[in-house]
Design a protein around this motif. Structure first.
Motif, PDB file in Angstrom:
ATOM      1  N   GLU A 100       0.840  -1.200   0.000  1.00 51.46           N
ATOM      2  CA  GLU A 100       0.000   0.000   0.000  1.00 51.46           C
ATOM      3  C   GLU A 100       0.874   1.248   0.000  1.00 51.46           C
ATOM      4  N   LYS A 101       0.328   2.306  -0.583  1.00 53.91           N
ATOM      5  CA  LYS A 101       1.037   3.579  -0.591  1.00 53.91           C
ATOM      6  C   LYS A 101       1.079   4.125   0.842  1.00 53.91           C
ATOM      7  N   THR A 102       1.960   5.074   1.109  1.00 55.21           N
ATOM      8  CA  THR A 102       3.073   5.478   0.274  1.00 55.21           C
ATOM      9  C   THR A 102       4.185   4.440   0.455  1.00 55.21           C
ATOM     10  N   THR A 103       4.998   4.212  -0.578  1.00 55.60           N
ATOM     11  CA  THR A 103       5.896   3.056  -0.618  1.00 55.60           C
ATOM     12  C   THR A 103       6.779   2.930   0.617  1.00 55.60           C
ATOM     13  N   ALA A 104       7.464   4.014   0.990  1.00 54.88           N
ATOM     14  CA  ALA A 104       8.353   3.957   2.152  1.00 54.88           C
ATOM     15  C   ALA A 104       8.516   5.353   2.728  1.00 54.88           C
ATOM     16  N   LYS A 105       8.801   5.411   4.015  1.00 52.40           N
ATOM     17  CA  LYS A 105       8.920   6.686   4.723  1.00 52.40           C
ATOM     18  C   LYS A 105      10.384   7.126   4.813  1.00 52.40           C
ATOM     19  N   GLY A 106      10.650   8.347   4.363  1.00 50.68           N
ATOM     20  CA  GLY A 106      11.987   8.914   4.511  1.00 50.68           C
ATOM     21  C   GLY A 106      12.944   8.430   3.439  1.00 50.68           C
ATOM     22  N   TYR A 107      13.961   9.234   3.183  1.00 51.59           N
ATOM     23  CA  TYR A 107      14.910   8.904   2.128  1.00 51.59           C
ATOM     24  C   TYR A 107      15.650   7.598   2.394  1.00 51.59           C
ATOM     25  N   THR A 126       2.933  -1.313  -6.246  1.00 54.06           N
ATOM     26  CA  THR A 126       2.601  -0.259  -5.296  1.00 54.06           C
ATOM     27  C   THR A 126       1.119   0.050  -5.377  1.00 54.06           C
ATOM     28  N   GLY A 127       0.504   0.312  -4.230  1.00 55.51           N
ATOM     29  CA  GLY A 127      -0.936   0.514  -4.165  1.00 55.51           C
ATOM     30  C   GLY A 127      -1.420   1.886  -4.587  1.00 55.51           C
ATOM     31  N   HIS A 128      -0.830   2.438  -5.644  1.00 61.73           N
ATOM     32  CA  HIS A 128      -1.413   3.610  -6.298  1.00 61.73           C
ATOM     33  C   HIS A 128      -2.371   3.068  -7.358  1.00 61.73           C
ATOM     34  N   GLN A 129      -3.575   2.741  -6.906  1.00 69.29           N
ATOM     35  CA  GLN A 129      -4.475   1.908  -7.697  1.00 69.29           C
ATOM     36  C   GLN A 129      -4.989   2.569  -8.967  1.00 69.29           C
ATOM     37  N   TYR A 130      -4.829   3.901  -9.091  1.00 71.76           N
ATOM     38  CA  TYR A 130      -5.362   4.549 -10.291  1.00 71.76           C
ATOM     39  C   TYR A 130      -4.578   4.167 -11.545  1.00 71.76           C
ATOM     40  N   HIS A 131      -3.369   3.617 -11.398  1.00 73.66           N
ATOM     41  CA  HIS A 131      -2.667   3.074 -12.551  1.00 73.66           C
ATOM     42  C   HIS A 131      -3.448   1.918 -13.168  1.00 73.66           C
ATOM     43  N   SER A 132      -4.291   1.273 -12.369  1.00 72.24           N
ATOM     44  CA  SER A 132      -5.077   0.148 -12.864  1.00 72.24           C
ATOM     45  C   SER A 132      -6.473   0.552 -13.315  1.00 72.24           C
ATOM     46  N   SER A 133      -6.925   1.731 -12.928  1.00 72.97           N
ATOM     47  CA  SER A 133      -8.250   2.201 -13.341  1.00 72.97           C
ATOM     48  C   SER A 133      -8.290   2.355 -14.850  1.00 72.97           C
ATOM     49  N   ARG A 134      -9.225   1.661 -15.493  1.00 76.08           N
ATOM     50  CA  ARG A 134      -9.332   1.774 -16.949  1.00 76.08           C
ATOM     51  C   ARG A 134      -9.781   3.179 -17.358  1.00 76.08           C
ATOM     52  N   LEU A 135     -10.488   3.873 -16.476  1.00 81.70           N
ATOM     53  CA  LEU A 135     -10.825   5.268 -16.747  1.00 81.70           C
ATOM     54  C   LEU A 135      -9.573   6.132 -16.714  1.00 81.70           C
ATOM     55  N   VAL A 187       9.251   1.271  -8.823  1.00 81.42           N
ATOM     56  CA  VAL A 187       9.914   2.517  -9.214  1.00 81.42           C
ATOM     57  C   VAL A 187       8.936   3.686  -9.204  1.00 81.42           C
ATOM     58  N   THR A 188       7.753   3.519  -9.784  1.00 84.31           N
ATOM     59  CA  THR A 188       6.775   4.621  -9.770  1.00 84.31           C
ATOM     60  C   THR A 188       6.385   4.967  -8.343  1.00 84.31           C
ATOM     61  N   GLY A 189       6.246   3.946  -7.506  1.00 80.62           N
ATOM     62  CA  GLY A 189       5.905   4.192  -6.104  1.00 80.62           C
ATOM     63  C   GLY A 189       7.013   4.904  -5.358  1.00 80.62           C
ATOM     64  N   ALA A 190       8.272   4.522  -5.643  1.00 79.37           N
ATOM     65  CA  ALA A 190       9.406   5.150  -4.962  1.00 79.37           C
ATOM     66  C   ALA A 190       9.555   6.610  -5.381  1.00 79.37           C
ATOM     67  N   LYS A 191       9.323   6.896  -6.657  1.00 77.47           N
ATOM     68  CA  LYS A 191       9.383   8.293  -7.104  1.00 77.47           C
ATOM     69  C   LYS A 191       8.356   9.153  -6.384  1.00 77.47           C
ATOM     70  N   ALA A 192       7.153   8.625  -6.228  1.00 76.52           N
ATOM     71  CA  ALA A 192       6.126   9.362  -5.497  1.00 76.52           C
ATOM     72  C   ALA A 192       6.516   9.523  -4.033  1.00 76.52           C
ATOM     73  N   ALA A 193       7.141   8.497  -3.460  1.00 77.49           N
ATOM     74  CA  ALA A 193       7.556   8.563  -2.051  1.00 77.49           C
ATOM     75  C   ALA A 193       8.628   9.631  -1.838  1.00 77.49           C
ATOM     76  N   VAL A 194       9.571   9.742  -2.781  1.00 79.86           N
ATOM     77  CA  VAL A 194      10.585  10.795  -2.679  1.00 79.86           C
ATOM     78  C   VAL A 194       9.909  12.164  -2.747  1.00 79.86           C
ATOM     79  N   ALA A 195       8.969  12.315  -3.667  1.00 82.38           N
ATOM     80  CA  ALA A 195       8.255  13.594  -3.794  1.00 82.38           C
ATOM     81  C   ALA A 195       7.464  13.919  -2.541  1.00 82.38           C
ATOM     82  N   VAL A 196       6.896  12.901  -1.901  1.00 83.46           N
ATOM     83  CA  VAL A 196       6.182  13.108  -0.632  1.00 83.46           C
ATOM     84  C   VAL A 196       7.137  13.654   0.424  1.00 83.46           C
ATOM     85  N   GLN A 197       8.311  13.038   0.550  1.00 77.96           N
ATOM     86  CA  GLN A 197       9.266  13.498   1.554  1.00 77.96           C
ATOM     87  C   GLN A 197       9.743  14.913   1.240  1.00 77.96           C
TER      88      GLN A 197
END
Length: 400
Positions: free
Chosen positions: A129-136, A155-164, A367-377
């Motif tokens: 589940e998101k977010t992938t990991a906490k802290g750098y 990674t549980g960013h489920q909108y990648h799977s949404s067909r919409l 990788v997509t999840g980790a990029k989002a996690a870095v941006a979160v931090q």
């Protein structure tokens, strides 16, 4: 179900502590003969428990185990399952079970990295589940372990799977909104996020989202989905971020902010704004992709195209390739983008099972999840330290 006795003063650290163990990797194709994936859920809070009935609806996923350090949550999770489930109070004991092929990790944010490193060592496929990991450092450690592993990691960013959502992203990349100039994202709620605590000693275990040691607050729990979406559409990561937040409404001892306002700068001058409020729920969840030919607006399960130009020109649309077809106009949003799709969380688990069975890369991978996690931090650092934060060069390996 027989359980080990529960230690009243267990801490989140006990759940996330790394175990030193040597478990041989499972054969990734050991279940291919009957297309059955035995899966266990680690963390049966609201999210983990909520996904249990969804798992039961997916033919290839066979739930056989649940784990939580809080007995009443473990019991609730097991009660939602349709079959016979083995319960664990220690996730490491659960990982010892060689009948388990994959795990869904839905534990507090601060525990993700350690648990998933242990799961990869145990040869388990992971739906994290998101977010992938906490802290750098947490991201780096998990990134290194994943590079050493051949297991599937979704990674549980489920909108990648949404067909919409995938259809909308395709429309955007084909030029539907023209040149993108900005994103405006919000996730507003009216509620304090606080859960009832049956014992004061359990405050931090249950209300972990309120404390910085365990939580990334609104940025990690909500904004991360929308940050991931912007990364996905632009095929880029943010160059820098600035922002503010505060504890301005809920004066209840929390440490994470009850409102956040962030601006991320992407290549080519694109700016992405993210707002989360907990004192006003107007328009709830929304993403706007603004371009010089129009705007696409998304909510959880719907999307609209709002073209630039005179109002009369907007009555007829060329959406989804239907040229000249009269479209329903929704005031303030535009022309509906209509495409059949399953609820995103269910579709994400369906896609996970397909990735495991076919040994294919998930749409929302590590990788997509980790990029989002870095941006979160980055966003958290910008607010907490009152500074402009830039993308760290030591994460350039996430591009490979």
């Amino acid at each position: 179900m027989k359980r080990r006795s529960f230690v009243k003063r267990s801490s989140l650290g006990a759940l996330g502590a790394m175990a030193t163990m040597s478990i041989p990797s499972l054969n990734a194709l050991s279940f291919a003969k009957n297309d059955q994936i035995n899966i266990g859920v680690i963390g049966t809070g609201n999210r983990g428990t909520g996904l249990i009935p969804v798992i039961d609806e997916i033919p290839n996923l066979n739930l056989i185990a649940c784990c939580d350090i809080l007995p009443f949550r473990l019991e609730k999770g097991i009660s939602r399952a349709s079959g016979t489930i083995k319960g664990y109070s220690d996730y490491r004991k659960m990982l010892d079970n060689k009948d388990i092929d994959a795990v869904l990790v839905a534990t507090p944010f601060s525990t993700h990295s350690a648990i998933e490193i242990d799961a990869l060592d145990a040869g388990k496929h992971i739906y994290g589940e998101k977010t992938t990991a906490k802290g750098y450092q947490g991201i780096k450690k998990l990134n290194q372990k994943k590079k050493e592993s051949t297991q599937i990691f979704q990674t549980g960013h489920q909108y990648h799977s949404s067909r919409l959502y995938t259809h909308v992203v395709d429309l955007i990349k084909k030029g539907k909104v023209g040149n993108i100039t900005a994103f405006e994202c919000q996730w507003n709620r009216h509620g304090n996020w606080r859960r009832q605590v049956p014992d004061p000693d359990l405050e931090r275990l249950i209300n972990w989202r309120m404390y910085r040691e365990y939580s990334g607050g609104l940025v990690a729990e909500l904004c991360s989905h929308q940050i991931d979406f912007v990364n996905w559409v632009l095929e880029a990561v943010p160059e820098q971020v600035m922002g503010v937040g505060g504890i301005d409404y809920w004066k209840d001892g929390r440490e994470t902010y009850d409102n956040i306002h962030l601006i991320y700068s992407y290549p080519n001058g694109v700016k992405a704004k993210f707002t989360c409020l907990t004192s006003n729920a107007l328009d709830d969840y929304q993403i706007k992709v603004l371009g010089d030919k129009g705007t696409i607006i998304l909510d959880y399960e719907n999307a609209w195209f709002y073209p630039e130009g005179d109002f009369d020109d907007r009555k007829l649309g060329d959406v989804d390739g239907v040229s000249g077809a009269t479209m329903q106009w929704v005031k303030g949003k535009g022309i509906p983008i209509q495409i059949g799709h399953t609820h995103s969380s269910k579709q994400a688990l369906m896609d996970f099972s397909e990735s495991v069975l076919n040994n294919t890369q998930p749409k929302s991978d590590f990788v997509t999840g980790a990029k989002a996690a870095v941006a979160v931090q980055m966003g958290l650092d910008a607010m907490y330290n009152n500074e402009i934060v830039t993308w760290r060069e030591d994460f350039k390996d996430l591009y490979s």
